[in-house]
Design an enzyme around this catalytic site. Structure first.
Site, PDB file in Angstrom:
ATOM      1  N   GLU A 257     -25.650  -7.686  51.943  1.00 56.58           N
ATOM      2  CA  GLU A 257     -25.979  -8.085  53.310  1.00 56.58           C
ATOM      3  C   GLU A 257     -27.318  -8.170  53.310  1.00 56.58           C
ATOM      4  OE1 GLU A 257     -23.386  -8.385  55.331  1.00 56.58           O
ATOM      5  OE2 GLU A 257     -21.967  -6.932  54.671  1.00 56.58           O
ATOM      6  N   CYS A 296     -30.291  -6.795  61.991  1.00 57.92           N
ATOM      7  CA  CYS A 296     -29.827  -8.084  61.336  1.00 57.92           C
ATOM      8  C   CYS A 296     -28.928  -8.892  62.186  1.00 57.92           C
ATOM      9  CB  CYS A 296     -29.001  -7.544  60.035  1.00 57.92           C
ATOM     10  SG  CYS A 296     -27.589  -6.378  60.514  1.00 57.92           S
TER      11      CYS A 296
HETATM   12  P1  NAP Z   1     -35.942  -4.769  51.316  1.00 55.43           P
HETATM   13  O1  NAP Z   1     -37.233  -4.639  51.344  1.00 55.43           O
HETATM   14  O2  NAP Z   1     -35.111  -5.819  50.584  1.00 55.43           O
HETATM   15  O3  NAP Z   1     -35.066  -3.327  51.148  1.00 55.43           O
HETATM   16  C1  NAP Z   1     -34.070  -3.084  51.091  1.00 55.43           C
HETATM   17  C2  NAP Z   1     -33.649  -1.982  50.175  1.00 55.43           C
HETATM   18  O4  NAP Z   1     -33.612  -2.225  48.955  1.00 55.43           O
HETATM   19  C3  NAP Z   1     -34.689  -0.849  50.155  1.00 55.43           C
HETATM   20  O5  NAP Z   1     -33.871   0.539  50.095  1.00 55.43           O
HETATM   21  C4  NAP Z   1     -35.597  -0.805  49.093  1.00 55.43           C
HETATM   22  O6  NAP Z   1     -36.120   0.503  48.638  1.00 55.43           O
HETATM   23  C5  NAP Z   1     -34.743  -1.471  48.109  1.00 55.43           C
HETATM   24  N1  NAP Z   1     -35.266  -2.098  47.094  1.00 55.43           N
HETATM   25  C6  NAP Z   1     -36.022  -2.816  46.772  1.00 55.43           C
HETATM   26  N2  NAP Z   1     -36.325  -3.444  45.763  1.00 55.43           N
HETATM   27  C7  NAP Z   1     -35.080  -2.742  44.829  1.00 55.43           C
HETATM   28  C8  NAP Z   1     -34.889  -2.939  43.688  1.00 55.43           C
HETATM   29  N3  NAP Z   1     -35.662  -3.578  42.580  1.00 55.43           N
HETATM   30  N4  NAP Z   1     -34.003  -1.954  43.117  1.00 55.43           N
HETATM   31  C9  NAP Z   1     -33.264  -1.221  43.956  1.00 55.43           C
HETATM   32  N5  NAP Z   1     -33.430  -1.050  45.225  1.00 55.43           N
HETATM   33  C10 NAP Z   1     -34.553  -1.908  45.461  1.00 55.43           C
HETATM   34  O7  NAP Z   1     -35.328  -4.867  53.006  1.00 55.43           O
HETATM   35  P2  NAP Z   1     -35.996  -4.099  54.154  1.00 55.43           P
HETATM   36  O8  NAP Z   1     -37.411  -4.598  54.555  1.00 55.43           O
HETATM   37  O9  NAP Z   1     -35.589  -2.696  54.123  1.00 55.43           O
HETATM   38  O10 NAP Z   1     -35.048  -4.745  55.322  1.00 55.43           O
HETATM   39  C11 NAP Z   1     -35.298  -5.748  56.254  1.00 55.43           C
HETATM   40  C12 NAP Z   1     -34.185  -6.765  55.823  1.00 55.43           C
HETATM   41  O11 NAP Z   1     -32.735  -6.271  55.775  1.00 55.43           O
HETATM   42  C13 NAP Z   1     -34.111  -7.964  56.845  1.00 55.43           C
HETATM   43  O12 NAP Z   1     -34.355  -9.266  56.015  1.00 55.43           O
HETATM   44  C14 NAP Z   1     -32.739  -8.061  57.619  1.00 55.43           C
HETATM   45  O13 NAP Z   1     -32.362  -9.020  57.835  1.00 55.43           O
HETATM   46  C15 NAP Z   1     -31.961  -7.432  56.378  1.00 55.43           C
HETATM   47  N6  NAP Z   1     -30.918  -6.581  57.023  1.00 55.43           N
HETATM   48  C16 NAP Z   1     -29.659  -6.954  56.787  1.00 55.43           C
HETATM   49  C17 NAP Z   1     -28.372  -6.486  57.424  1.00 55.43           C
HETATM   50  C18 NAP Z   1     -27.296  -6.910  57.200  1.00 55.43           C
HETATM   51  O14 NAP Z   1     -26.273  -6.150  57.438  1.00 55.43           O
HETATM   52  N7  NAP Z   1     -26.889  -8.285  56.958  1.00 55.43           N
HETATM   53  C19 NAP Z   1     -28.692  -5.200  58.026  1.00 55.43           C
HETATM   54  C20 NAP Z   1     -30.158  -4.745  58.165  1.00 55.43           C
HETATM   55  C21 NAP Z   1     -31.148  -5.543  57.548  1.00 55.43           C
HETATM   56  P3  NAP Z   1     -37.661   0.888  49.023  1.00 55.43           P
HETATM   57  O15 NAP Z   1     -37.712   0.964  50.372  1.00 55.43           O
HETATM   58  O16 NAP Z   1     -37.831   2.126  48.345  1.00 55.43           O
HETATM   59  O17 NAP Z   1     -38.300  -0.241  48.425  1.00 55.43           O
END
Ligand code: NAP
Length: 524
Positions: A257, A296
């Site tokens: 997602e 999101c």
């Molecule tokens: P993110 O930076 O991509 O991080 C998401 C998750 O992935 C965090 O728990 C992060 O952990 C983890 N992560 C990062 N790199 C990783 C790796 N190499 N291996 C395993 N895990 C890893 O996103 P965010 O800034 O938290 O969220 C914002 C984005 O989420 C927005 O773009 C939004 O559109 C999207 N979103 C989508 C939905 C949906 O349902 N479609 C819902 C909510 C949000 P760490 O924090 O420890 O780095």
């Protein structure tokens, strides 16, 4: 300052330095710290597979449903304390905090009732028994759905540390899979407190829930073909996780997602001030300001017939000018800060990018002080409305998600064909709303929108006062969108269990199979 622990292998684990610092984004004061250094991820995966999985699979769907109900009650009992944590670590207003925490308990409770209805069975029968032989009606085929034997790893985004964790976990537990949950580090405190309630209260069988507070380390490298990875976050991280890890080489099921440029379309029949118009303007304002636009499903692209563009901008601006941005601890504040300082930087850079294709017609992304916050401190972002210069040629507006209180008004010619064409430029969204009483327009636009959206909300004057908000994700309905939105599918009632259940076709003797598998007698 709280030091967050992980819960793995049946015990609380405290990581070693260096620690990541979690802040209160309203003041930038440190509130918690987390580290997974020294954590043995392979052991956590083994524990889930060997202890949690068998315990859950020994229970029936109805028994697991009872666990969900108990989990929902236990969390709800500590709601006030959890809302405080959401405010302190997420910058949430009380309303935003309730949206997240109550979303978690409501989804657990919804899946408890779905599971109760499935009854005391260990597997599900999918569809009808099909006769496969032309000469002998005894040789048949049918489909059975049973829990996978691995672990469900849930990696979540920072914006919904409560709902995001438990909407995924509810479905996995009901299906019969143990969960390792990994919240985004920046807002992991709330998830930690909720998991602690369930672990300390011994609500779930041991191994059914493990928590990673901090970096995911090499967790994904230990996943294989019976495991599931459900990821929510940015499209960039989603793309990284899709390639190059052990879990993809060994074909763990992956659900993503990611970013989404959701839209709202105002129909050509709507007049300024009528019920549908008012719903539309309120919906855009709510999506911009709830959780400071960090949802999101928030509306990023606002499609308005050319003749009404000035009116919509004026009415939206009037509503937004009453928004009080500041520290949620101040009772006059109606919108909190962004969740981290890095989100604030992304918001500023994002508005600059959108400005290449659109004029700012309300607000500004310039640095600001929050009401009730120390001077110059906090991740405060003002609402910003832009107006596209050319809706069909605004690549940044259709490609770049600004995760904050920002939307772009896109004028269109009032035809269903052009509205659908503009929505499709987002290359896949979670949700689009259409506000109209024009049945012909709706008939034409609706099926053009479905290939590009996971959910379409239609609002006319008869439902304008009952419609659920555009951005509200409901457990009864699919959550997930094609293309840029990640191509995932979560929730949607029983559909949500698909990720965690293996569907197997079984062929053989009807009498034997139907008895062995307790196939319900056909009715009618
Ligand atoms: P993110 O930076 O991509 O991080 C998401 C998750 O992935 C965090 O728990 C992060 O952990 C983890 N992560 C990062 N790199 C990783 C790796 N190499 N291996 C395993 N895990 C890893 O996103 P965010 O800034 O938290 O969220 C914002 C984005 O989420 C927005 O773009 C939004 O559109 C999207 N979103 C989508 C939905 C949906 O349902 N479609 C819902 C909510 C949000 P760490 O924090 O420890 O780095």
């Amino acid at each position: 300052m709280v030091r967050l622990k992980s819960y793995v292998n049946g015990a609380w684990f405290e990581g070693q330095a260096p620690f990541a610092t979690l802040i209160d984004p309203a003041t930038e004061a440190p509130v918690a710290e987390a580290s997974t250094r020294g954590l043995h991820f392979a052991a956590a995966v083994k524990h889930a597979r060997e202890v949690g999985g068998p315990a859950l699979r020994a229970m029936t769907f109805a028994q697991r449903a009872a666990l969900l109900k108990e989990a929902s009650r236990a969390i709800y009992a500590e709601r006030e304390r959890l809302l405080d944590v959401a405010q302190l670590n997420g910058g949430n207003t009380r309303g935003d905090a309730k949206f997240d925490v109550d979303g978690a308990t409501a989804t657990l409770s919804y899946y408890a009732s779905v599971g109760k209805g499935l009854g005391d069975v260990h597997h599900l029968i999918d569809g009808d028994t099909e006769v496969l032989s032309r000469t002998n009606a005894r040789f048949v085929g049918l489909h059975v759905r049973a829990p996978k034997r691995g672990v469900a790893v849930h990696v979540n985004a920072f914006n919904f540390p409560a709902w995001g964790t438990f909407e995924k976990a509810a479905v996995a537990w009901l299906a019969g899979m143990p969960v390792i949950t990994k919240p985004a580090t920046s807002t992991a405190w709330l998830t930690y407190e909720m998991v602690k309630i369930l672990i300390d209260g011994k609500i779930l069988p041991e191994g059914a829930l493990q928590l990673i507070s901090g970096s995911a380390g090499d967790l994904l490298d230990h996943l294989g073909g019976q495991d599931v990875l459900a990821f929510t976050g940015s499209a960039d991280t989603g793309a990284t996780l899709r390639g190059g890890h052990g879990h993809t080489q060994r074909s763990a099921a992956v659900n993503v997602e990611a970013d989404s440029l959701n839209a709202a379309v105002l129909g050509p029949d709507v007049e300024r001030g009528d019920d549908v118009y008012n719903w539309f303007v309120r919906a855009v304002q709510l999506e911009m300001t709830q959780k400071a636009g960090q949802k999101c499903t928030a509306i990023r692209r606002v499609l308005v017939p050319e003749a009404l563009v000035d009116a919509v901008i004026e009415d939206l601006s009037e509503g937004l000018s009453r928004v009080v941005v500041g520290n949620p601890a101040d009772p006059t504040v109606t919108m909190g800060p962004l969740t981290t300082l890095s989100q604030l930087n992304d918001y500023r850079a994002g508005v600059a990018l959108l400005s290449q294709d659109a004029e700012i017609v309300f607000g500004s992304a310039a640095p600001m002080n929050g009401v009730g916050a120390p001077e110059g401190k906090g991740a405060y972002a003002a609402p910003v409305v832009l107006r596209a210069r050319d809706s069909l040629n605004a690549p940044n507006v259709h490609r770049h998600e600004v995760f904050g209180p920002v939307c772009t008004v896109l004028p269109y010619d009032g035809t269903a064909a052009q509205a659908a064409q503009i929505v499709a430029l987002g290359e896949g969204s979670l949700a689009t709303s259409v506000a109209t009483d024009d049945r012909d327009f709706l008939a034409e636009v609706l099926l053009e929108l479905t290939p590009y959206n996971g959910r379409v909300l239609t609002v006319d004057k008869k439902v304008a006062d009952q419609a659920t908000p555009h951005g509200m994700v409901l457990p009864q309905l699919n959550h997930g969108g094609p293309g840029r939105a990640g191509g995932g599918a979560e929730l949607g009632g029983l559909r949500g269990l698909d990720l965690y259940l293996q569907t197997t076709a079984i062929q053989g003797n009807r009498g034997v199979l139907e008895r062995l598998l307790n196939v319900p007698k056909a009715t009618g």
